[in-house]
Enzyme design. Structure first.
Site, mmCIF file in Angstrom:
data_model
loop_
_atom_site.group_PDB
_atom_site.id
_atom_site.type_symbol
_atom_site.label_atom_id
_atom_site.label_comp_id
_atom_site.label_asym_id
_atom_site.label_seq_id
_atom_site.Cartn_x
_atom_site.Cartn_y
_atom_site.Cartn_z
ATOM 1 N N ASP A 43 -29.561 -16.254 12.775
ATOM 2 C CA ASP A 43 -30.439 -15.935 13.911
ATOM 3 C C ASP A 43 -31.897 -16.274 13.625
ATOM 4 O O ASP A 43 -32.698 -16.377 14.556
ATOM 5 C CB ASP A 43 -30.349 -14.445 14.265
ATOM 6 N N ARG A 91 -16.903 -18.354 21.331
ATOM 7 C CA ARG A 91 -17.052 -17.126 20.529
ATOM 8 C C ARG A 91 -15.675 -16.480 20.438
ATOM 9 O O ARG A 91 -15.361 -15.561 21.155
ATOM 10 C CB ARG A 91 -18.102 -16.205 21.166
ATOM 11 N N PRO A 92 -14.791 -16.994 19.588
ATOM 12 C CA PRO A 92 -13.427 -16.478 19.501
ATOM 13 C C PRO A 92 -13.409 -15.009 19.084
ATOM 14 O O PRO A 92 -14.368 -14.516 18.479
ATOM 15 C CB PRO A 92 -12.786 -17.341 18.425
ATOM 16 N N ILE A 93 -12.331 -14.342 19.452
ATOM 17 C CA ILE A 93 -12.173 -12.936 19.036
ATOM 18 C C ILE A 93 -10.827 -12.756 18.341
ATOM 19 O O ILE A 93 -10.267 -11.656 18.304
ATOM 20 C CB ILE A 93 -12.296 -11.982 20.250
ATOM 21 N N ASP A 94 -10.311 -13.840 17.759
ATOM 22 C CA ASP A 94 -8.998 -13.761 17.102
ATOM 23 C C ASP A 94 -8.978 -12.733 15.975
ATOM 24 O O ASP A 94 -7.981 -12.027 15.787
ATOM 25 C CB ASP A 94 -8.573 -15.137 16.583
ATOM 26 N N LYS A 127 -31.560 -5.093 18.211
ATOM 27 C CA LYS A 127 -30.577 -5.380 19.272
ATOM 28 C C LYS A 127 -29.159 -5.298 18.700
ATOM 29 O O LYS A 127 -28.275 -4.675 19.288
ATOM 30 C CB LYS A 127 -30.824 -6.777 19.824
ATOM 31 N N ASN A 128 -28.965 -5.913 17.524
ATOM 32 C CA ASN A 128 -27.607 -6.037 17.000
ATOM 33 C C ASN A 128 -27.104 -4.768 16.320
ATOM 34 O O ASN A 128 -25.985 -4.738 15.812
ATOM 35 C CB ASN A 128 -27.507 -7.247 16.067
ATOM 36 N N ARG A 134 -21.442 -11.643 25.883
ATOM 37 C CA ARG A 134 -20.244 -11.841 25.092
ATOM 38 C C ARG A 134 -20.018 -10.691 24.115
ATOM 39 O O ARG A 134 -18.901 -10.279 23.842
ATOM 40 C CB ARG A 134 -20.415 -13.172 24.345
ATOM 41 N N CYS A 178 -20.620 -18.643 24.682
ATOM 42 C CA CYS A 178 -22.045 -18.407 24.950
ATOM 43 C C CYS A 178 -22.773 -19.695 24.565
ATOM 44 O O CYS A 178 -22.163 -20.678 24.174
ATOM 45 C CB CYS A 178 -22.560 -17.210 24.165
ATOM 46 N N ILE A 225 -22.561 -20.876 10.342
ATOM 47 C CA ILE A 225 -21.949 -19.788 11.116
ATOM 48 C C ILE A 225 -21.527 -20.223 12.513
ATOM 49 O O ILE A 225 -20.399 -19.984 12.929
ATOM 50 C CB ILE A 225 -22.934 -18.584 11.229
ATOM 51 N N ARG A 278 -33.365 -11.310 26.501
ATOM 52 C CA ARG A 278 -32.120 -10.638 26.068
ATOM 53 C C ARG A 278 -32.382 -9.842 24.788
ATOM 54 O O ARG A 278 -31.767 -8.807 24.552
ATOM 55 C CB ARG A 278 -31.022 -11.670 25.787
HETATM 56 C C1 EPZ Z 1 -23.266 -11.057 15.577
HETATM 57 O O1 EPZ Z 1 -22.472 -11.882 16.421
HETATM 58 C C2 EPZ Z 1 -24.660 -11.055 16.186
HETATM 59 N N1 EPZ Z 1 -24.588 -10.498 17.533
HETATM 60 C C3 EPZ Z 1 -25.197 -12.484 16.245
HETATM 61 O O2 EPZ Z 1 -26.542 -12.416 16.739
HETATM 62 C C4 EPZ Z 1 -25.245 -13.034 14.813
HETATM 63 O O3 EPZ Z 1 -25.694 -14.378 14.857
HETATM 64 C C5 EPZ Z 1 -23.844 -12.974 14.212
HETATM 65 O O4 EPZ Z 1 -23.350 -11.613 14.257
HETATM 66 C C6 EPZ Z 1 -23.830 -13.437 12.762
HETATM 67 O O5 EPZ Z 1 -24.693 -12.649 12.021
HETATM 68 C C7 EPZ Z 1 -24.507 -9.142 17.689
HETATM 69 O O6 EPZ Z 1 -24.454 -8.403 16.726
HETATM 70 C C8 EPZ Z 1 -24.492 -8.634 19.079
HETATM 71 P P1 EPZ Z 1 -19.537 -12.982 13.979
HETATM 72 P P2 EPZ Z 1 -20.861 -11.901 16.237
HETATM 73 O O7 EPZ Z 1 -18.346 -12.300 14.537
HETATM 74 O O8 EPZ Z 1 -20.391 -10.556 15.889
HETATM 75 C C9 EPZ Z 1 -16.524 -16.608 14.183
HETATM 76 C C10 EPZ Z 1 -28.343 -12.977 18.136
HETATM 77 O O9 EPZ Z 1 -29.004 -14.002 18.334
HETATM 78 N N2 EPZ Z 1 -15.523 -15.631 14.637
HETATM 79 O O10 EPZ Z 1 -20.043 -12.600 12.632
HETATM 80 O O11 EPZ Z 1 -20.286 -12.576 17.417
HETATM 81 C C11 EPZ Z 1 -17.593 -16.862 15.234
HETATM 82 O O12 EPZ Z 1 -17.147 -17.840 16.168
HETATM 83 C C12 EPZ Z 1 -26.827 -13.046 17.998
HETATM 84 O O13 EPZ Z 1 -28.837 -11.822 18.015
HETATM 85 C C13 EPZ Z 1 -14.202 -16.026 14.753
HETATM 86 O O14 EPZ Z 1 -13.853 -17.167 14.481
HETATM 87 O O15 EPZ Z 1 -20.757 -12.869 14.982
HETATM 88 C C14 EPZ Z 1 -18.753 -17.362 14.429
HETATM 89 O O16 EPZ Z 1 -18.582 -18.740 14.156
HETATM 90 C C15 EPZ Z 1 -26.301 -14.478 18.076
HETATM 91 N N3 EPZ Z 1 -13.278 -15.126 15.196
HETATM 92 C C16 EPZ Z 1 -18.622 -16.584 13.115
HETATM 93 O O17 EPZ Z 1 -17.270 -16.088 13.082
HETATM 94 C C17 EPZ Z 1 -13.619 -13.830 15.513
HETATM 95 O O18 EPZ Z 1 -12.722 -13.045 15.896
HETATM 96 C C18 EPZ Z 1 -19.561 -15.401 13.023
HETATM 97 O O19 EPZ Z 1 -19.261 -14.555 14.076
HETATM 98 C C19 EPZ Z 1 -14.982 -13.454 15.393
HETATM 99 C C20 EPZ Z 1 -15.911 -14.363 14.944
#
Ligand code: EPZ
Length: 416
Positions: free
Chosen positions: A304, A120-123, A22-23, A91, A115, A326, A396
């Protein structure tokens, strides 16, 4: 709300082919929309998140045809506006922003909601995009983006965010000049995205390490590409076999992607035989506690896999301690496991799982994708009947979850 009705006590045994990741398929679908000719993706999992992404693509005027694991994606996008309802559905659709800007230089998307795992910040995405010359205005919950002055840049990520790393790779693939991403995420899905982009004529290197270099190109042509196997789904089926004392082989996997997960199963008393593209698991004796499990960015133990492994260890002969590093809300499923008799104490990012002798069937509710899978795993080993509601969350990410488990010996039915 549909539900699974499960009667526990059956062992999960046999062989199952692992679905596509999926990811990996989600960012690769986004990348396919950047190409100037159609793409064909093989080993694409039939899951709700793919359906949600295709709904967004069709809204953007992009053709998409999904048949028997093969996804054909057109390259015409007539719009670059993603409405709130579609953005909120999933998201991770933020990944489309990089693709839209890379090819069309403009996009208007609503801020992705949080979610089940918390905000889920995108900063990190936004700060990196601005460094690459993208003008982003945040107005009334929308991001209005203009990338006419898009250029390569040196980007350092404060945290090795998977999504931010992928979004930068997409944006940089067709930007003028070189982009260097430092402290990039090293997940296998990043390497799969690099493989797809380069198959389309991009120039990306370093995926799988913490420094990724992208030299922008003017055009990307379509390609045919097979999606990597889903390491978290593989871990989930292994946990289902481990908790029920079955003997299971998961085929079509990349064993090196599951190193940290295999080590946990071994520490808990399972025997694992690692083949070139398969992992076989069996367990003779009792489930042993594993001490401390700390979730980390790859190659550490993946967040995960926490919920499925926690469900399995709820029947260990002793206590195991989980540290989630995480996400904020990774333990929402714990309360539901406790309704089945698990003994779990959650304090902030730490959860202590004290093994119990048995679990008993109960009515429980999926709280998130992986938490829902964990409840099914527990129900397979529980005494009596369980009902798991909220199974749309499980769908999902898990393709044919109930029929696959039935084929491996589970007594599980979906009820409306
Ligand atoms: C990906 O999410 C995966 N989703 C998640 O899988 C997985 O848990 C995660 O990576 C960590 O491995 C997909 O690939 C679709 P991150 P993502 O950006 O990209 C913070 C599942 O169950 N952060 O690595 O959203 C964030 O809040 C899903 O398959 C910021 O602060 O993960 C989190 O605490 C769940 N600012 C941490 O970083 C940002 O701009 C990790 O997030 C982006 C992220």
């Amino acid at each position: 709300m549909n539900r699974y009705v499960i009667t526990g006590g059956k062992t999960i045994s046999g062989e199952i082919a692992c679905q596509g990741a999926k990811n990996s398929v989600l960012p690769i679908i986004a990348a396919a929309t950047m190409c100037d000719s159609p793409c064909t993706l093989k080993n694409c999992p039939e899951i709700r998140d793919v359906a949600a992404t295709l709904a967004i693509l069709r809204h953007l005027g992009c053709e998409a045809e999904f048949e028997g694991g093969t996804l054909k994606i057109g390259c015409e996008l007539s719009s670059a506006e993603i409405p709130d309802a579609l953005m909120r559905e999933m998201r991770s659709s933020i990944i489309l922003l990089g693709a839209l800007l890379s090819k069309h230089r403009r996009a208007n998307i609503s801020f992705p909601g949080g979610c089940e795992l918390g905000p889920r910040p995108i900063d990190l995405h936004i700060a990196s995009f601005r460094k690459m010359g993208v003008k982003i205005e945040e107005r009334h919950g929308s991001l209005i983006c203009d990338a006419e002055k898009l250029h390569g840049a040196y980007v350092h990520l404060d945290f090795p965010s998977v999504g931010a790393t992928e979004n930068i790779m997409l944006l940089a693939a067709r930007a003028k000049g070189r982009t260097v991403v430092e402290n990039a995420a090293k997940e296998p899905e990043i390497e799969d995205l690099q493989g797809f982009l380069n198959a389309c004529g991009a120039r990306v290197s370093g995926a799988g390490t913490s420094v990724i270099v992208i030299d922008g190109v003017a055009e990307l042509h379509g390609a045919e590409y097979a999606i990597m196997p889903d390491r978290i789904v593989a871990a989930t089926y292994l946990a289902a076999a481990a908790i029920t004392g079955g003997t299971l082989t998961v085929t079509g996997v990349e064993p090196s992607h599951l190193g940290s997960i295999v080590s946990i199963f071994e520490r808990s008393g399972c025997e694992l035989v690692i083949g070139e593209d398969r992992i076989a698991l069996s367990r003779e004796g009792a489930i042993r506690p594993v001490g401390t499990v700390r979730t980390m960015p790859y190659p550490g133990f993946p967040t995960d896999a926490l919920a499925p492994v926690m469900a399995y260890l709820s029947l260990a002969k002793g206590s195991s301690v989980f540290f989630e590093t995480i996400f904020q809300n990774r333990y929402k499923h714990a309360a539901e496991l406790m309704r089945m008799g698990a003994a779990i104490k959650v304090q902030g990012s730490v959860a202590v799982v004290e093994g119990v002798r048995r679990l008993s069937g109960a009515k429980v509710m999926a709280t998130d994708l992986r938490g829902g899978a964990a409840l099914v795993i527990a129900a397979l080993a529980a005494e009596g009947e369980s009902e798991v509601t909220g199974i749309e969350l499980i769908k999902r990410g898990y393709e044919k979850f109930d029929s696959n488990l039935r084929a491996l010996g589970a007594q599980i039915e979906e009820h409306r």
